[in-house]
Scaffold this motif. Structure first.
Motif, mmCIF file in Angstrom:
data_model
loop_
_atom_site.group_PDB
_atom_site.id
_atom_site.type_symbol
_atom_site.label_atom_id
_atom_site.label_comp_id
_atom_site.label_asym_id
_atom_site.label_seq_id
_atom_site.Cartn_x
_atom_site.Cartn_y
_atom_site.Cartn_z
ATOM 1 N N GLY A 29 0.644 -0.856 -0.403
ATOM 2 C CA GLY A 29 -0.306 -0.142 0.093
ATOM 3 C C GLY A 29 0.804 1.334 0.150
ATOM 4 O O GLY A 29 2.144 1.135 0.078
ATOM 5 N N VAL A 30 0.214 2.547 -0.266
ATOM 6 C CA VAL A 30 1.031 3.693 -0.460
ATOM 7 C C VAL A 30 1.022 4.498 1.911
ATOM 8 O O VAL A 30 -0.654 4.784 1.519
ATOM 9 C CB VAL A 30 0.664 4.589 -0.976
ATOM 10 C CG1 VAL A 30 0.797 3.717 -2.154
ATOM 11 C CG2 VAL A 30 -0.894 4.913 -0.693
ATOM 12 N N PRO A 31 1.663 5.423 2.350
ATOM 13 C CA PRO A 31 0.860 5.587 3.108
ATOM 14 C C PRO A 31 1.216 7.281 3.296
ATOM 15 O O PRO A 31 1.365 7.728 2.362
ATOM 16 C CB PRO A 31 2.796 5.654 4.340
ATOM 17 C CG PRO A 31 4.097 4.915 3.209
ATOM 18 C CD PRO A 31 3.167 4.776 2.181
ATOM 19 N N HIS A 32 -0.062 6.908 4.097
ATOM 20 C CA HIS A 32 -0.451 8.815 3.472
ATOM 21 C C HIS A 32 0.474 10.108 4.412
ATOM 22 O O HIS A 32 1.166 11.085 3.742
ATOM 23 C CB HIS A 32 -1.425 8.810 4.407
ATOM 24 C CG HIS A 32 -2.690 10.566 4.318
ATOM 25 N ND1 HIS A 32 -2.234 11.880 5.036
ATOM 26 C CD2 HIS A 32 -3.068 11.125 2.829
ATOM 27 C CE1 HIS A 32 -2.878 12.834 3.977
ATOM 28 N NE2 HIS A 32 -2.665 12.022 3.388
ATOM 29 N N GLY A 33 0.803 9.608 5.619
ATOM 30 C CA GLY A 33 2.353 10.752 5.907
ATOM 31 C C GLY A 33 3.029 10.010 7.182
ATOM 32 O O GLY A 33 2.789 8.699 8.025
ATOM 33 N N ILE A 34 3.963 10.286 7.837
ATOM 34 C CA ILE A 34 3.794 10.287 9.373
ATOM 35 C C ILE A 34 3.198 10.782 10.718
ATOM 36 O O ILE A 34 3.386 11.897 10.188
ATOM 37 C CB ILE A 34 5.535 10.613 9.423
ATOM 38 C CG1 ILE A 34 5.631 9.477 8.438
ATOM 39 C CG2 ILE A 34 5.985 9.967 11.130
ATOM 40 C CD1 ILE A 34 5.757 8.342 8.346
ATOM 41 N N THR A 35 2.941 10.015 11.612
ATOM 42 C CA THR A 35 2.264 10.895 12.966
ATOM 43 C C THR A 35 3.051 10.580 13.731
ATOM 44 O O THR A 35 3.935 9.609 14.222
ATOM 45 C CB THR A 35 0.926 10.724 12.793
ATOM 46 O OG1 THR A 35 0.252 11.666 13.764
ATOM 47 C CG2 THR A 35 0.539 9.124 12.993
ATOM 48 N N GLY A 36 2.260 11.249 14.669
ATOM 49 C CA GLY A 36 2.847 11.103 16.734
ATOM 50 C C GLY A 36 2.134 11.561 17.478
ATOM 51 O O GLY A 36 1.386 12.722 17.330
ATOM 52 N N ARG A 37 2.090 11.023 18.610
ATOM 53 C CA ARG A 37 1.843 11.703 19.796
ATOM 54 C C ARG A 37 2.216 12.723 20.243
ATOM 55 O O ARG A 37 3.100 13.085 20.762
ATOM 56 C CB ARG A 37 1.488 10.993 20.425
ATOM 57 C CG ARG A 37 -0.231 9.864 20.198
ATOM 58 C CD ARG A 37 -1.071 9.640 21.158
ATOM 59 N NE ARG A 37 -1.950 8.457 21.199
ATOM 60 C CZ ARG A 37 -3.205 8.093 21.078
ATOM 61 N NH1 ARG A 37 -3.855 8.822 22.482
ATOM 62 N NH2 ARG A 37 -4.166 7.798 21.132
ATOM 63 N N VAL A 38 1.153 14.379 20.641
ATOM 64 C CA VAL A 38 2.163 15.096 21.972
ATOM 65 C C VAL A 38 1.028 15.501 22.400
ATOM 66 O O VAL A 38 -0.430 15.155 22.664
ATOM 67 C CB VAL A 38 2.314 16.434 20.359
ATOM 68 C CG1 VAL A 38 3.712 16.060 19.611
ATOM 69 C CG2 VAL A 38 0.868 16.490 19.755
ATOM 70 N N VAL A 39 1.267 16.204 23.813
ATOM 71 C CA VAL A 39 0.493 16.462 24.428
ATOM 72 C C VAL A 39 0.172 17.696 24.317
ATOM 73 O O VAL A 39 0.826 19.073 23.380
ATOM 74 C CB VAL A 39 1.770 17.216 25.585
ATOM 75 C CG1 VAL A 39 0.568 18.107 26.694
ATOM 76 C CG2 VAL A 39 2.339 15.984 26.590
ATOM 77 N N ILE A 40 -1.326 18.047 24.206
ATOM 78 C CA ILE A 40 -2.067 19.875 23.550
ATOM 79 C C ILE A 40 -2.202 19.483 25.420
ATOM 80 O O ILE A 40 -2.779 19.385 25.829
ATOM 81 C CB ILE A 40 -3.512 19.317 22.932
ATOM 82 C CG1 ILE A 40 -2.471 17.822 21.601
ATOM 83 C CG2 ILE A 40 -4.194 20.164 22.443
ATOM 84 C CD1 ILE A 40 -3.878 17.950 20.871
ATOM 85 N N TYR A 41 -1.742 20.955 25.639
ATOM 86 C CA TYR A 41 -2.235 20.786 26.918
ATOM 87 C C TYR A 41 -3.091 22.466 27.175
ATOM 88 O O TYR A 41 -3.307 23.267 25.745
ATOM 89 C CB TYR A 41 -1.056 21.636 27.918
ATOM 90 C CG TYR A 41 -0.141 23.135 26.974
ATOM 91 C CD1 TYR A 41 0.450 23.836 27.746
ATOM 92 C CD2 TYR A 41 0.936 22.374 26.090
ATOM 93 C CE1 TYR A 41 0.700 25.151 27.594
ATOM 94 C CE2 TYR A 41 2.467 23.263 25.497
ATOM 95 C CZ TYR A 41 1.802 25.285 26.251
ATOM 96 O OH TYR A 41 2.673 25.900 25.489
#
Length: 469
Positions: free
Chosen positions: A171-183
């Motif tokens: 398949g093809v990946p859409h993008g890269i992600t990761g979790r961050v703190v939204i404060y």
């Protein structure tokens, strides 16, 4: 700075390592995703791109029907249906039936459909499933051989993420992600605490008047929503403190002592009131949680692609707007001062043409449609950022020129670029993750000490890996 973010992000991905974990698989019961070997680091070379010129004579002008399936929220559903309508308006003899809903139950339906050969022709997949389904062999179409799909849209590094151990492109990946703190910037005007000790100290003050059972007035410095949030928090703590990922060569890498230390730090935060206890954790387990929406939480842990949804649900903000007030982004605090603060990163999602499309003889149309939603400017504008920030060449160019990557999302992506980490492709394996979740729940409910929970966290995952060898 932010205008050039996509260019910077794509360059950063070229240096992103994906070889931090590996495992040799063994046969697995049908329909059960299993750990597999590390994806092939070198995808098949891309030679002359196949023809992708828009031609209403696609399929020689003969009527045809394909299906497209994805998960998401209402905003994503509306955006993708709009893009599908653009395609069908352009090619009125091609019908695209859409299937969509929430994430819950998606994998169960997918495995059943794959077994029956009734899967959609084009679908959205989780990165982990690409390497777990089929014991690591590609269960979708081999995208290296599909017509009308311009693979030069994706860099070698991006295609390596979805190249399975048989060397096929799944398949093809859409993008890269990761979790961050939204404060909450009102609760933390000077920025979110950089270490867990700092978070615990200020959290004790914030939670000074809390009750044992949250009656709607409790306040917390940090409020993880959902068991997956707790899971990623614990693993990120271990990764940052000890520089070890989940597993390699079929061996769980963190030691019991290391996992115990992370549990103990988490327990200190819970005891201080900085984090909620098990009975204080209100439902729903997402960004519509009243603790977050009412401004009673100092921060939550969410994917970069969900930043506007999470920020929009805060206070008086509007989830459909891009201007949000009173919210900032930060990385997860570290266990020790001076250690690196990273975010475990992975492909945000994957789009795949299925083997079912091949069997039904519509793979060429499915591939054309997939290429369309990644390259057609009108379709890309309709989709916007509902799949997250795209890294395919054409999609990234449109997103950049239209200013779709800005504000909080740009801030979050800058954090990922500056502090890269990587998520083992087995981290979200549906057999390993429940073992970790059970250990975390046992600890949070008081059913296990930090040591006992750590032993369970390590040993149950190792037992599963051993069974697969």
């Amino acid at each position: 700075m932010k205008k050039a973010l996509l260019v910077i992000f794509i360059v950063a991905i070229a240096m992103f390592a994906i070889t931090a974990c590996a495992n040799d698989p063994a046969p697995t019961p049908a329909g059960t995703p299993a750990p597999v070997s590390t994806p092939a680091p070198t995808p098949a070379p891309v030679e002359t791109p196949p023809p992708v010129a828009y031609d209403w004579q696609l399929n020689d002008g003969n009527p045809a029907t394909i299906t497209f399936e994805w998960w998401g929220g209402d905003a994503r559903h509306e955006a993708i249906n709009n893009a599908v309508a653009i395609f069908m308006d352009r090619y009125p003899h091609i019908t695209v039936n859409t299937i969509y809903g929430a994430f819950g139950g998606y994998l169960d339906r997918l495995t059943m459909d794959l077994a029956a050969g009734t899967e959609a022709d084009v679908l959205q997949s989780n990165f982990a499933w690409v390497h777990a389904l089929g014991d690591g062999y590609n269960v979708f179409a081999n995208h290296n051989t599909l017509p009308y799909l311009d693979l030069t849209e994706w860099s070698d590094d991006l295609r390596a993420f979805t190249t399975t151990r048989d060397g096929e492109l799944s398949g093809v990946p859409h993008g890269i992600t990761g979790r961050v703190v939204i404060y909450n910037t009102e609760m933390f005007p000077g920025g979110f605490p950089a270490t867990w000790d700092e978070l615990i100290e200020v959290g004790a003050e914030i939670a000074a008047n809390n009750t044992a059972v949250d009656g709607g007035n409790n306040r917390y410095a940090f409020f993880p929503v959902g068991y997956q949030s707790w899971d990623i928090i614990l693993m990120t703590m271990i990764l940052n403190e000890y520089n070890v990922n989940l597993q390699a060569g079929g061996q769980i890498l963190p030691s019991v002592d290391q996992v115990e230390a992370a549990f103990e730090m988490m327990g200190r935060a819970i005891d201080a009131g900085a984090l909620p206890t098990f009975v204080q954790q209100e439902a729903p387990l997402d960004t519509t949680n009243p603790v977050w929406m009412q401004g009673r939480a100092g921060g939550l842990f969410e994917w970069v692609g969900n930043i506007f949804l999470a920020a929009g649900n805060f206070g008086d903000n509007d989830p459909s707007a891009r201007q949000v007030e009173g919210v900032g982004v930060a990385l997860l605090p570290t266990m020790s001062a001076g250690t690196s603060a990273n975010s475990m990163q992975r492909p945000s999602l994957v789009h795949a043409v299925t083997q079912g499309a091949v069997n039904r003889g519509v793979d060429h149309i499915a591939a054309y449609f997939l290429n369309f939603i990644y390259t057609d400017p009108e379709a890309l504008l309709a989709i916007g950022d509902q799949f997250g920030v795209p890294l395919a060449r054409s999609a990234a160019s449109v997103a950049d020129s239209e200013g779709q990557v800005w504000g909080l999302m740009a801030d979050g992506l800058e954090l990922l670029v500056a502090n890269t980490g990587d998520m083992c492709h087995l981290f979200e394996d549906p057999n390993l993750r429940p073992a970790r979740a059970a250990a975390i729940e046992a600890f949070r409910t008081g059913g296990a000490t930090a040591r006992e929970a750590a032993e369970r966290w390590v040993n149950e995952q190792q037992s599963y890996l051993n069974a697969m060898n």
